[in-house]
Design an enzyme around this catalytic site. Structure first.
Site, short mmCIF file in Angstrom:
data_model
loop_
_atom_site.label_atom_id
_atom_site.label_comp_id
_atom_site.label_asym_id
_atom_site.label_seq_id
_atom_site.Cartn_x
_atom_site.Cartn_y
_atom_site.Cartn_z
N TRP A 100 0.81 -1.22 0.00
CA TRP A 100 0.00 0.00 0.00
C TRP A 100 0.84 1.26 0.00
CZ3 TRP A 100 -4.38 -0.92 -1.97
CH2 TRP A 100 -5.05 -2.11 -1.71
N ASP A 170 -1.38 6.62 6.42
CA ASP A 170 -2.46 5.73 5.98
C ASP A 170 -2.67 4.74 7.11
OD1 ASP A 170 -4.09 3.81 4.90
OD2 ASP A 170 -2.78 3.29 3.23
N LYS A 194 -12.04 -1.88 7.47
CA LYS A 194 -11.29 -2.85 8.27
C LYS A 194 -11.61 -2.72 9.76
CE LYS A 194 -8.32 -3.20 4.49
NZ LYS A 194 -7.54 -2.39 3.58
C1 LIG Z 1 -7.03 -1.91 2.43
C2 LIG Z 1 -6.00 -0.88 2.42
C3 LIG Z 1 -5.95 0.13 1.44
C4 LIG Z 1 -6.92 0.18 0.28
O1 LIG Z 1 -8.08 0.76 0.68
P1 LIG Z 1 -9.30 1.06 -0.32
O2 LIG Z 1 -10.31 1.61 0.63
O3 LIG Z 1 -9.69 -0.24 -0.95
O4 LIG Z 1 -8.85 2.04 -1.32
C5 LIG Z 1 -4.98 1.10 1.55
N1 LIG Z 1 -4.09 1.09 2.55
C6 LIG Z 1 -4.08 0.12 3.50
C7 LIG Z 1 -3.07 0.16 4.59
C8 LIG Z 1 -5.03 -0.88 3.45
O5 LIG Z 1 -5.05 -1.84 4.39
#
Ligand SMILES: *Cc1c(COP(=O)(O)O)cnc(C)c1O
Length: 357
Positions: A100, A170, A194
Site C-alpha cells: 500500500w 495511511d 477494516k
Molecule cells: C485496504 C488498504 C488500502 C486500500 O483501501 P481502499 O479503501 O480499498 O482504497 C490502503 N491502505 C491500506 C493500509 C489498506 O489496508
C-alpha cells in the site's frame, strides 16, 4: 441469522461487532416510515447521525480542536492521489513498507517529485523502521507512512519524529486499534472497511493549517477545503455507511475506548505469536520487533500443508485465513471486532495441527 456466525479472519471488508449488526438490523426501518437508505442527507435525522459520528471519532481518538474530521468516498486509494494533489508543491517523502505504501507512492509520482527515504522491500517487507531510521528531507511538503501493512503483517512500533515536515499516515488497517497521539500527524486517513464500518466511507483527519495550504488549483471535489467547508456534505455522502460507522463508534466507546481496544488486540495477537515463537513448524513473516497486532502472517513448511491448514480451519468455522498471494502462507486478520475466543480457537488449532502434521 439462520447460519451460525463463523470466526471471520477476512482482511477487508472485515468482521463487524455482532451488536452493531443487530442494531443496524433493528434500526434499519426506523426513520419515520422510511429506512436509512431512503432519507435525505439534508434531513435533521442525518444531521444528527453525521454530527454524532464526528463527535465520537473526535472523542475516541482525542482529536485536537485544530483538526477537521472528514467523511469522504473513494477509499484510501483516492487519498493516495488527493494527498499529493493538495499538498505536494516541491517534493514529498515516502516511507515504503509494503504494497500500500508503494501504491501511494505510485500515485504521488503522477503529481510531482517524491523521495523514498526508507524502504523495507529488499528484505521482503518484514519490518517497519525505528524512529531514528527516518530522516525527512529538508523542505519536503510532507512525509507519508503506512502505519500497518495489511498484506505483510508489520506495524510501526514507534512513530517517526518528522519535525516541521507534516507526517501523513495511511491507517486503513489499524485506525482505532491502538491509542495513538493524533498530534504527531498532520493528516490521518483510513478506508473504514477494516476497523470502522462498511466499505464506501473513508475517514480523513486533517490539521486545519494543511487544509489552507493548496499546492495547486483543483476541481472542487478533489480539494480538501471543499469538504471541510461543507462539513462532508458537499455532495451526497454514503448515508448508510455513516450511520453504520456511528454504531461501530458507539460500540468502541462501550468497550472503554481505544485504550481498552488496544489491550484486547494485544491479548489476542499474543495468543498467536506465542504459538509461533514456540514452534519450528510455523515461521512468522514479520520480524519480531515489527509485528502487527491486526494482520498476523506466517508460513508453513509446504504449500500442501498450507492448503490443508486452510481446509481444516474452515471445518472449525475459521474463514478468510489464507495469506495474500504475494506472501503466501496464512494471514489471520484480527481487527477490533474479532473476538478473543476466536484467537483462542486459532491458537489451539495451530498447536493441534503442528502435532498432527
Ligand atoms: C485496504 C488498504 C488500502 C486500500 O483501501 P481502499 O479503501 O480499498 O482504497 C490502503 N491502505 C491500506 C493500509 C489498506 O489496508
Amino acid at each position: 441469522m439462520t447460519t451460525p456466525r463463523v470466526y471471520n479472519f477476512n482482511a477487508g471488508p472485515a468482521i463487524l461487532p455482532i451488536e452493531v449488526l443487530e442494531h443496524i438490523q433493528a434500526g434499519f426501518m426506523e426513520f419515520g416510515g422510511m429506512s436509512i437508505l431512503e432519507i435525505s442527507h439534508r434531513s435533521k435525522e442525518f444531521d444528527a447521525i453525521i454530527d454524532e459520528s464526528r463527535a465520537l471519532l473526535t472523542e475516541l481518538m482525542a482529536i485536537p480542536a485544530d483538526y477537521d474530521v472528514l467523511f469522504l468516498q473513494g477509499g484510501a486509494s483516492l487519498q493516495f492521489a488527493m494527498v499529493p494533489l493538495n499538498f505536494l508543491a516541491t517534493s514529498a517523502d515516502y516511507v515504503i513498507t509494503g504494497h500500500w505504501s508503494k501504491a501511494a507512492l505510485k500515485e504521488a509520482k503522477h503529481i510531482g517529485a517524491t523521495n523514498v527515504i526508507y524502504t523495507a522491500e529488499e528484505g521482503g517487507f518484514k519490518r517497519t523502521p525505528r524512529a531514528n531510521e527516518i530522516t525527512p528531507t529538508k523542505g519536503a511538503d510532507y512525509c507519508h507512512i503506512t502505519t500497518n501493512n495489511t498484506i505483510y503483517g508489520t506495524e510501526y512500533q514507534e512513530l517517526p519524529d518528522t519535525g516541521s515536515v507534516p507526517l501523513i499516515g495511511d491507517m486503513s488497517s489499524d485506525i482505532m486499534a491502538t491509542a495513538i497521539d493524533v498530534k504527531k500527524f498532520a493528516c490521518i486517513y483510513a478506508g473504514a472497511q477494516k476497523n470502522l464500518g462498511p466499505s464506501g466511507i473513508t475517514v480523513v483527519i486533517l490539521r486545519r493549517d494543511l487544509i489552507a495550504k493548496r499546492a495547486r488549483d483543483l476541481p472542487a471535489f478533489l480539494t480538501y477545503a471543499t469538504h471541510a467547508e461543507a462539513k462532508s456534505l458537499y455532495n451526497t455522502p454514503p448515508v448508510f455507511a455513516v450511520w453504520a460507522l456511528m454504531h461501530v463508534l458507539r460500540w468502541v466507546k462501550k468497550q472503554g475506548g481505544a485504550a481498552a481496544i488496544e489491550k484486547m488486540n494485544r491479548e489476542k495477537s499474543k495468543l498467536i505469536y506465542d504459538v509461533l515463537d514456540a514452534s519450528t513448524f510455523y515461521k512468522g513473516h514479520a520480524d519480531r520487533d515489527s509485528r502487527s497486532i491486526m494482520n498476523l502472517t506466517f508460513t508453513l513448511p509446504s504449500d500442501e500443508l498450507t492448503e490443508k491448514f486452510v481446509v481444516e480451519a474452515k471445518k472449525r468455522q475459521m474463514v478468510g485465513i489464507k495469506g495474500h498471494r504475494s506472501v503466501g502462507g496464512i494471514r489471520a486478520s484480527m481487527y477490533n471486532a474479532f473476538p478473543l475466543e476466536g484467537a483462542r480457537v486459532l491458537a489451539t488449532f495451530m498447536k493441534e495441527f503442528e502435532r498432527s502434521a
